[in-house]
Design a protein around this motif. Structure first.
Motif, PDB file in Angstrom:
ATOM      1  N   ILE A   8       0.887  -1.153   0.000  1.00 20.00           N
ATOM      2  CA  ILE A   8       0.000   0.000   0.000  1.00 20.00           C
ATOM      3  C   ILE A   8       0.915   1.190   0.000  1.00 20.00           C
ATOM      4  CG2 ILE A   8      -1.211   1.359   1.741  1.00 20.00           C
ATOM      5  CD1 ILE A   8      -2.940  -0.344  -0.214  1.00 20.00           C
ATOM      6  N   ARG A   9       0.476   2.167  -0.758  1.00 18.72           N
ATOM      7  CA  ARG A   9       1.282   3.360  -0.968  1.00 18.72           C
ATOM      8  C   ARG A   9       2.151   3.797   0.209  1.00 18.72           C
ATOM      9  NH1 ARG A   9      -3.272   4.030  -4.479  1.00 18.72           N
ATOM     10  NH2 ARG A   9      -4.473   3.413  -2.700  1.00 18.72           N
ATOM     11  N   THR A  10       1.550   3.970   1.370  1.00 20.43           N
ATOM     12  CA  THR A  10       2.202   4.790   2.371  1.00 20.43           C
ATOM     13  C   THR A  10       2.749   4.072   3.591  1.00 20.43           C
ATOM     14  OG1 THR A  10      -0.035   5.182   3.044  1.00 20.43           O
ATOM     15  CG2 THR A  10       1.081   6.948   1.880  1.00 20.43           C
ATOM     16  N   THR A  11       2.313   2.860   3.804  1.00 20.36           N
ATOM     17  CA  THR A  11       2.594   2.300   5.121  1.00 20.36           C
ATOM     18  C   THR A  11       3.713   1.285   5.136  1.00 20.36           C
ATOM     19  OG1 THR A  11       0.803   0.821   4.669  1.00 20.36           O
ATOM     20  CG2 THR A  11       0.340   2.665   6.131  1.00 20.36           C
ATOM     21  N   LEU A  29       5.083  -1.213   8.298  1.00 22.80           N
ATOM     22  CA  LEU A  29       4.758  -2.632   8.314  1.00 22.80           C
ATOM     23  C   LEU A  29       5.994  -3.480   8.465  1.00 22.80           C
ATOM     24  CD1 LEU A  29       2.004  -2.547   5.686  1.00 22.80           C
ATOM     25  CD2 LEU A  29       1.829  -3.375   8.036  1.00 22.80           C
ATOM     26  N   ARG A  85      -0.051 -12.151  10.602  1.00 24.94           N
ATOM     27  CA  ARG A  85      -0.364 -10.914   9.912  1.00 24.94           C
ATOM     28  C   ARG A  85       0.700 -10.613   8.852  1.00 24.94           C
ATOM     29  NH1 ARG A  85       0.067  -5.504  10.701  1.00 24.94           N
ATOM     30  NH2 ARG A  85      -1.866  -4.309  10.489  1.00 24.94           N
ATOM     31  N   LEU A 105       0.059 -10.308   4.979  1.00 22.69           N
ATOM     32  CA  LEU A 105       0.345  -9.068   4.265  1.00 22.69           C
ATOM     33  C   LEU A 105       1.196  -9.354   3.024  1.00 22.69           C
ATOM     34  CD1 LEU A 105       0.979  -6.580   7.180  1.00 22.69           C
ATOM     35  CD2 LEU A 105      -0.759  -6.390   5.404  1.00 22.69           C
ATOM     36  N   ARG A 144      -1.560  -8.545  -5.384  1.00 18.18           N
ATOM     37  CA  ARG A 144      -1.453  -7.305  -6.162  1.00 18.18           C
ATOM     38  C   ARG A 144      -0.493  -7.474  -7.326  1.00 18.18           C
ATOM     39  NH1 ARG A 144      -2.498  -3.714  -1.853  1.00 18.18           N
ATOM     40  NH2 ARG A 144      -4.679  -3.137  -2.071  1.00 18.18           N
ATOM     41  N   GLU A 194      -6.986  -7.785  -7.040  1.00 17.49           N
ATOM     42  CA  GLU A 194      -7.278  -6.854  -5.951  1.00 17.49           C
ATOM     43  C   GLU A 194      -7.655  -7.647  -4.707  1.00 17.49           C
ATOM     44  OE1 GLU A 194      -7.229  -3.331  -5.357  1.00 17.49           O
ATOM     45  OE2 GLU A 194      -7.606  -4.311  -3.434  1.00 17.49           O
ATOM     46  N   TYR A 214      -8.800  -6.568  -2.029  1.00 13.15           N
ATOM     47  CA  TYR A 214      -9.995  -5.994  -1.400  1.00 13.15           C
ATOM     48  C   TYR A 214     -10.965  -5.620  -2.509  1.00 13.15           C
ATOM     49  CZ  TYR A 214      -7.024  -5.969   2.664  1.00 13.15           C
ATOM     50  OH  TYR A 214      -6.207  -6.371   3.679  1.00 13.15           O
ATOM     51  N   LYS A 226      -9.008 -10.165   1.820  1.00 18.80           N
ATOM     52  CA  LYS A 226      -7.962 -10.967   2.445  1.00 18.80           C
ATOM     53  C   LYS A 226      -7.962 -10.645   3.933  1.00 18.80           C
ATOM     54  CE  LYS A 226      -4.574 -13.670   2.600  1.00 18.80           C
ATOM     55  NZ  LYS A 226      -5.011 -15.069   2.584  1.00 18.80           N
ATOM     56  N   LEU A 273      -6.360 -10.590   7.628  1.00 24.74           N
ATOM     57  CA  LEU A 273      -4.966 -10.492   8.068  1.00 24.74           C
ATOM     58  C   LEU A 273      -4.715 -11.230   9.374  1.00 24.74           C
ATOM     59  CD1 LEU A 273      -4.170  -6.762   7.272  1.00 24.74           C
ATOM     60  CD2 LEU A 273      -3.826  -8.784   5.846  1.00 24.74           C
TER      61      LEU A 273
END
Lengths: 583, 619
Positions: free
Chosen positions: A18-21, A25, A67, A71, A78, A83, A85, A198, A200
């Protein structure tokens, strides 16, 4: 997938995640140092095995490990252009519908794939994979069905994906045809599937034992996923509420929404919650009953009104008490408490039939018979029956009454009860106290207890024949109060007098309590009586304009649902009960 | 108003006089007619509640004007005593009178029919007849006396109201089961507002008026205060009854003082004939429709907590309270969203809740601190589906309640003509950013909105068009103002504004094909937001990130930005299926369908300012 592999995965930047995290993570994954104790890639199973290792640190790190693995799978999906989600799924059937439609399909039989293409969606709750074959159990709102996944039926690498990327707990959509396996399990033979969400975190096995109780309430959704019968309680609750509405509306009652935030909290004796409205610059109370506003509607010309709504009481928490709970209150002009007894029977029996289809039910090992009519007996007679004390012969001498009572109840009476008997301020209170101690627990089968003393019934009309009593009843089932009703007091002078007396008594207790603790400011807050009781003057004014004779009834919906779902605690029937702050 | 109130009732009286034979009745009618002709304005509703110490200037002026009008007695023989002019005296006299009664609040009452049923049955049975009595039939009715007149000590007429219907009581000493002196005592002390129970036989008077001829007559609950007078026109013109979707004007009500109407709603309900229909029945029809609509689509009604440890699911200032025994700070919910989604996680695939939300905000024409919403969530559906569902629900509801898709609404205030609002589906759809860029000639790039440049560009744009944005000037708030100014203004008929930028929608899922946007819609009707829906954000990682962005806004002073709800994020980690959700404001819906411009019109007991403080009315 083993722990070593997990390590190697988590040390790579999770680019597509995901773009930002991403960075956060990675840190989270790496910090789960104890993952080596959990060798399972098949996380839920691992979770199940480790259930006995109940120290929270272990389970937390287990969770973090799972988790991290999942992930990674999100990222993998992806990277394949899928997708994790999804945005929706077109279902043709629910699991239960399929079980029903194809119940005649014989073992080993298959429906015609071109004609009977079905599409379903739900959560994967079990999973067994072999070389070229996998069985998944999918559960949706209606029930479960098996997904029969054969490598050759699935396109491209879908079967491998299914094996490597689908975990228990994932929400999956599947298309296919219907087949009953040789073992007799109705299955969807999957042609194609998609991971819609999905998950986690690993699902627990069925929760058991006291240690998990707190978590069951805090994470109700986990409880519901792990124990389908928990979700069923809330489905039944929805049914009960809907049945109550149907019943009262069929009798011509109309629903009114009365305010939760009030300038004065009346209609019952309870400590209210206080809040503050900024722009009005004033304290507001959360309602402790809907009674006084519904009665205003009778003054306004409505003849049959009800409200199903939330009530708030700033009191302790127990198996029977939650600070917010749901009641129905209903009022009918030109009727008295007799007619409310019939209404109560009608409502409860219809709900029982809606949930169970019968009127005999089991509650915590006791068989309850709801066939009408229910026993109707006065409080005086019940107390006489239970204790041998004839209260209407005792007259008004409180001291004598107390002596007779204590003598009758015998020396082995619990000290707690003795002192509460000593504390009674009137014969009416005393009668009620004896009733609560001796009789209440014995009222297992539905019983209407009639004609309460006036001292404890500030909103009920005086009895038309018996001085000192009111036209009031409470319904008891399994030793618990389920409903409370009366011929409503319509005399504004009498009402004012009784409410003023209530305020006076409250203030007396409050003053006594304050002096007892020697004015210690900090302790005052904790005292039971430290809240203020104010008169609802607008209500009294409304009565002065004239309220038609009426009967009213309040029924605790949570307790009714407890009874009808065989639930021991109110927390089992409230989806998100109030809980203590976690340490 | 004086001119218009008289006609139908006066005409009825004149007609009665022309039909009457008995001289005493003729004289009674004549005096009644002349008294009506002389004095038609209803008196000021009595104030029995604690005296209002301060009044806003305008309302005080209105009071002064009204107090000049004296109370009108209801019949010639019934001479207005001094106490009729003095509410306190009136109240004392009533108290003194009921003190002489053995039981002024009797237990027994008996009702064989509602007034509506009675009128319907005997109007049918005695069609076109006059002066007939069905003496062998016994009926019992109960209701409130709204008008009384007498034709001598042995004969009294009353209008009995209840169940939104009206019937005449004819009580004569000769029919009564009481002795004459008792009869006179009881009847000469009946006041407007008394709740009475009458048993007798049905029939029609000489003028063809459907009546009940009383054998027994019992006051069940005396009215101790002076009732405000009813404008006779309002109860005689039954054919013009108001219904949902039709325009109305509270300014024409008999009892129009807003303070009295909202604080003493029971008077409002008794006196103003539309109000029962508006405040209670239309609302009940709306929620009934919604429940039926959702139940028939397998949605389940659930209850989620009002008291929470955090207030999430929306952006608003919450009410706080304290639980004593647990010594715990609690917030009242501002939206049920986060809990409803947890139930979807738990496996209940279609849920809804109709309930109260609480926001600690100012009170004005469209805001009450507590208000009702319906939120519904459907697993495996997206916002397109939810938009269709919303469209179907609302248009179907308008059709069922009003008979058509078009309603009349005083959008521009009561002094302007009502406008027509058309709920015929499909509703118009406006793409938010696309349309904003086009109309306002802007170049908003949704992917850039989190940047400082975007923020300053929007500030420039607002300045250019003279749009005020009170601080803090966060990107979200600036955008909101622009949308308000350029787009919401166009939304008179139901219109969906869709595809909001991510920055405005922390709980909505990112758009599947347009970066920077979300799959969200808001439905506007009469320029006000009525619904809000989206494809729910179910990615826990993104959800946490969105909450973090909200935190940035909080730090820049927007205390309405959404706080992080860890419990909710954890629930998402267990997997929320793809889900569509919608919230509908039920009070707004009630306002539209009852042509109410003030939210207090549709809430039975709105939150009011304390009475002992000057009322600063919101403008």
């Amino acid at each position: 997938m083993d722990a070593v592999r997990l390590w190697s995965l988590s040390s790579q930047p999770l680019k597509h995640l995901i773009r930002t995290t991403t960075t956060r993570l990675v840190i989270r994954c790496c910090s789960s140092t104890t993952t080596a104790t959990n060798p399972g890639g098949r996380a839920p199973k691992a979770g199940g095995r480790n259930r006995r290792l109940s120290t929270s640190s272990t389970s937390t790190s287990d969770r973090d490990a799972v988790r991290a693995i999942r992930l990674k799978k999100v990222e993998e999906l992806r990277s394949k252009g899928l997708e994790p989600y999804g945005y929706g799924w077109e279902r043709t059937h629910s699991a239960n519908q399929l079980q029903d439609i194809y119940k005649h399909l014989g073992n080993g039989e298959e429906s015609k794939p071109d004609k009977d293409g079905v599409s379903i969606a739900g959560r994967i709750v079990a999973r067994r994979a072999f070389g070229k074959l996998a069985f998944l159990t999918l559960r949706d709102d209606s029930g479960t069905i098996q997904l029969y996944c054969e490598k050759e039926r699935l396109a491209d690498d879908q079967f491998d994906q299914l094996k490597s990327l689908v975990d228990i707990g994932d929400i999956v959509g599947a298309n296919g045809s219907i087949k009953r396996t040789e073992k007799g399990e109705l299955s969807v033979c999957v042609n194609s599937f998609a991971i819609l969400t999905k998950s986690l975190l690993p699902l627990p096995d069925k929760y058991h034992g006291l240690t998990d109780v707190d978590k069951r309430y805090r994470q109700r959704y986990v409880d519901m996923i792990a124990n389908p019968e928990v979700a069923d309680v809330f489905r039944k609750r929805a049914k009960v509420v809907s049945e109550i509405r149907k019943t009262v509306e069929s009798f011509g009652f109309i629903e009114v929404e009365t305010p939760v935030l009030q300038g004065a909290a009346g209609g019952a004796e309870a400590r209210p919650f206080v809040t503050y409205h900024n722009s009005l610059g004033r304290d507001l109370y959360l309602r402790i009953a809907t009674e006084l506003h519904l009665k205003r509607m009778l003054v306004g010309g409505f003849e049959k009104v009800y409200e199903i709504g939330r009530i708030f009481r700033n009191e302790g928490i127990s198996t029977r008490h939650n600070p917010e709970f749901t009641t129905i209150e209903m009022y009918e002009a030109y009727s008295d408490y007799e007619s409310m007894m019939n209404m109560t029977e009608e409502i409860v029996t219809r709900c029982a039939l809606a949930v169970h289809g019968k009127l005999t039910l089991d509650y915590q090992g006791v068989e309850i018979h709801l066939e009408r009519p229910w026993r109707r007996e006065t409080m005086h007679n019940l107390v006489k029956e239970g204790t041998g004390i004839t209260f209407n012969e005792l007259g008004n001498d409180l001291q004598v009454a107390k002596e007779v009572t204590l003598k009758n109840l015998g020396a082995d009476l619990d000290y707690k009860y003795k002192s509460s008997i000593e504390a009674c301020s009137s014969v009416g209170h005393l009668l009620n106290e004896v009733f609560e101690i001796i009789v209440e627990p014995k009222l297992v089968q539905p019983t209407f207890v009639l004609d309460y003393p006036i001292e404890i019934s500030p909103l009920a009309k005086p009895h038309r024949r018996h001085v000192g009593l009111t036209e009031r009843f409470e319904l008891f089932v399994c030793g618990r109060e389920l409903a409370n009703a009366f011929s409503e007091l319509t005399d504004p002078m009498d009402q004012r007098g009784r409410l003023e007396e209530q305020v006076r008594q409250h203030n007396e207790k409050r003053a006594a309590a304050i002096s007892e603790i020697g004015g210690a400011e900090d302790k005052r807050e904790e005292n039971d009586e430290s809240y203020e009781v104010t008169l609802d003057d607008d209500f009294l004014t409304a009565l002065e304009y004239g309220m038609p004779p009426a009967s009213g009834m309040g029924l605790g919906i949570d307790r009714l649902v407890m009874l009808l779902t065989n639930s021991a605690s109110i927390r089992d029937v409230i989806a998100f009960p109030v809980l203590k702050i976690q340490q | 108003m004086a001119g218009e109130e008289s006609t139908p009732y006066l005409e009825e009286l004149r007609h009665l006089r022309s039909m009457a034979k008995h001289p005493s009745i003729i004289s009674l009618l004549s005096s009644e007619i002349s008294s009506l002709e002389k004095d038609q304005s209803p008196p000021l509703p009595p104030q029995s509640s604690p005296p209002r110490l301060t009044q806003e200037a305008t309302s005080a002026a209105e009071k002064a004007k009204q107090t000049n009008v004296t109370a009108r007695s209801c019949g010639k023989k019934y001479v207005a005593s001094e106490d009729e002019k003095d509410p306190t005296k009136y109240y004392e006299n009533r108290l003194n009178y009921i003190a002489t009664l053995k039981n002024p609040y009797p237990h027994e009452s008996s009702v064989s029919k509602s007034i509506t049923e009675y009128v319907k049955e005997y109007e049918g049975l005695l069609k076109d007849q006059q002066g007939v009595h069905l003496e062998n039939v016994t009926e019992s009715l109960a209701g409130m006396v709204m008008k009384q007149r007498s034709s001598g000590p042995g004969c009294f007429f009353y209008d009995l109201c209840g169940d939104r219907a009206r019937v005449q009581i004819y009580a004569s000493a000769s029919n009564s089961d009481m002795d004459k002196s008792e009869f006179v005592k009881i009847h000469s002390n009946v006041k407007r507002g008394d709740i009475v129970n009458v048993t007798g036989f049905p029939g029609k008077t000489m003028s063809g008026q459907i009546s009940i001829f009383a054998r027994s007559f019992v006051v069940l609950a005396p009215c101790l205060h002076m009732m405000p007078t009813v404008n006779p026109k309002k109860i005689t013109e039954e054919t013009e009854e108001w219904g949902p979707g039709r325009p109305r004007n509270p300014e024409t009500y008999s009892l129009k003082d807003q303070e009295t109407r909202y604080r003493q709603r029971h008077l409002d309900l008794r006196i103003n004939p539309d109000v029962q229909r508006i405040v209670v029945e239309t609302r009940s029809e709306i929620t009934f429709y919604i429940r039926r609509f959702l139940h028939s689509r397998q949605f389940r009604e659930v209850e989620t907590p009002i008291l929470n440890t955090t207030a999430g699911g929306a952006t608003a200032r919450p009410f706080m309270t304290h639980h004593n025994e647990l010594d715990m700070q609690l917030y009242m919910r501002i939206a049920p969203e986060l809990y409803l989604k947890q139930l979807v996680v738990g496996g209940i695939e279609r849920v809804f809740e109709i309930g109260k939300q609480f926001r600690n905000e100012g009170i004005d024409l469209t805001h009450n601190p507590e208000f009702a919403t319906c939120e519904f969530y459907q697993a495996y559906a997206d916002y397109n589906h939810m938009m269709e569902l919303t469209e179907e629900m609302l248009s179907g509801m308008v059709k069922e309640l009003t008979g058509g898709y078009k309603i009349m609404y005083h959008s521009n205030g009561l002094d302007k003509d009502p406008i027509e609002i058309d709920f015929t589906p499909p509703f118009r759809r406006i793409d938010m950013i696309e349309e904003l860029n086009k109309i306002a000639n802007l170049e908003i790039n949704p992917e850039d909105l989190f940047s400082e440049e975007a923020n300053s560009d929007l500030k420039v744009a607002c300045k250019k068009y003279g749009i005020q944005c009170p601080p803090p000037e966060t990107t979200t708030r600036l955008l909101d103002k622009l949308v308000d100014h350029f787009l919401e203004e166009q939304c008179v008929n139901p219109t969906f504004i869709i595809n909001h930028p991510e920055i405005m929608s922390p709980l909505a899922k990112w758009h599947r094909s347009r970066p920077g946007l979300t799959e969200r819609f808001e439905l506007f009707v009469s320029k006000h937001e009525l619904c809000n829906g989206y494809t729910e954000l179910n990615n826990p990682i993104v959800q946490r990130q969105r909450f973090a962005n909200q935190l940035k806004d909080r730090q820049s002073g927007d205390d309405e930005a959404m706080p992080l709800d860890e419990g909710f994020c954890r629930a998402l980690e267990y997997g929320l299926p793809p889900t569509g959700g919608v919230g509908i404001g039920i009070d707004r819906l009630c306002m539209l369908l009852t042509d109410s411009v003030n939210i207090k019109e549709v809430i039975p007991f709105p939150t009011m300012k304390p009475q002992d403080q000057p009322s600063a009315r919101p403008s």
